[in-house]
Design an enzyme around this catalytic site. Structure first.
Site, PDB file in Angstrom:
ATOM      1  N   HIS A   1      -3.224  12.338  -4.545  1.00 23.17           N
ATOM      2  CA  HIS A   1      -2.700  13.327  -3.660  1.00 23.17           C
ATOM      3  C   HIS A   1      -4.728  14.331  -3.151  1.00 23.17           C
ATOM      4  O   HIS A   1      -4.469  14.455  -1.435  1.00 23.17           O
ATOM      5  CB  HIS A   1      -1.971  14.415  -3.863  1.00 23.17           C
ATOM      6  CG  HIS A   1      -1.239  15.879  -3.215  1.00 23.17           C
ATOM      7  ND1 HIS A   1      -2.757  16.280  -2.607  1.00 23.17           N
ATOM      8  CD2 HIS A   1      -0.559  15.638  -1.891  1.00 23.17           C
ATOM      9  CE1 HIS A   1      -1.806  17.706  -1.896  1.00 23.17           C
ATOM     10  NE2 HIS A   1      -1.097  16.937  -1.758  1.00 23.17           N
TER      11      HIS A   1
ATOM     12  N   LEU B   1       3.520  10.206  -9.064  1.00 19.21           N
ATOM     13  CA  LEU B   1       5.241   9.634  -9.499  1.00 19.21           C
ATOM     14  C   LEU B   1       6.254   9.791  -8.757  1.00 19.21           C
ATOM     15  O   LEU B   1       7.367   8.853  -8.478  1.00 19.21           O
ATOM     16  CB  LEU B   1       5.402  10.963 -10.390  1.00 19.21           C
ATOM     17  CG  LEU B   1       5.111  11.978 -11.881  1.00 19.21           C
ATOM     18  CD1 LEU B   1       5.539  12.636 -12.586  1.00 19.21           C
ATOM     19  CD2 LEU B   1       5.426  10.227 -12.637  1.00 19.21           C
TER      20      LEU B   1
END
EC number: 4.99.1.3
Length: 130
Positions: A12, A73
């Protein structure tokens, strides 16, 4: 022709350096365990290298196919929309990159998701906290 795999580990990114360090270390672990694979880490935002810069990092490596794996995730907007757009992926999650003047196929892996290995790691962290 011999196949040579490249892995693009996608993080990210964050203004805090720890996020980059974690994703980069995961990429390094993969590279250490699989020395025949070329691994590069790239980030969506606030960290470098960007995805585009990480892809450029495959230049000169001789990779013949690349798997882009989000080190996330779960799926969210970055996973389902932003990354596929940046990588110009089709609906099946595949695309073509040009590296060193050659077309290199790219496949998009799923995020980490619910997995027994993740559950074991969570439990390990619980034990470490006690």
């Amino acid at each position: 022709m011999t196949e040579k795999l490249g892995i693009l580990a996608i993080g990210h990114g964050s203004k805090l350096p720890y996020n980059k360090e974690v994703v980069t270390q995961i990429a390094n672990y993969i590279a250490q365990k699989h020395s025949d694979v070329v691994v590069r880490a790239g980030f969506m935002e606030n960290s470098e290298p960007t995805l585009e810069e990480a892809i450029e990092g495959f230049s000169g490596t001789g990779v013949t196919k690349i798997s882009a794996v989000p080190v996330f995730l779960a799926s969210g907007v970055h996973i389902t929309k932003d990354i596929p757009e940046i990588l110009s992926l089709d609906k099946e999650g595949c695309g073509i990159l040009e590296i060193d003047g050659k077309e290199v196929p790219l496949c998009y892996a799923k995020p980490l998701g619910a997995d027994e290995l993740i559950a074991e790691l969570v439990f390990k962290r619980v034990q470490e906290s006690l």
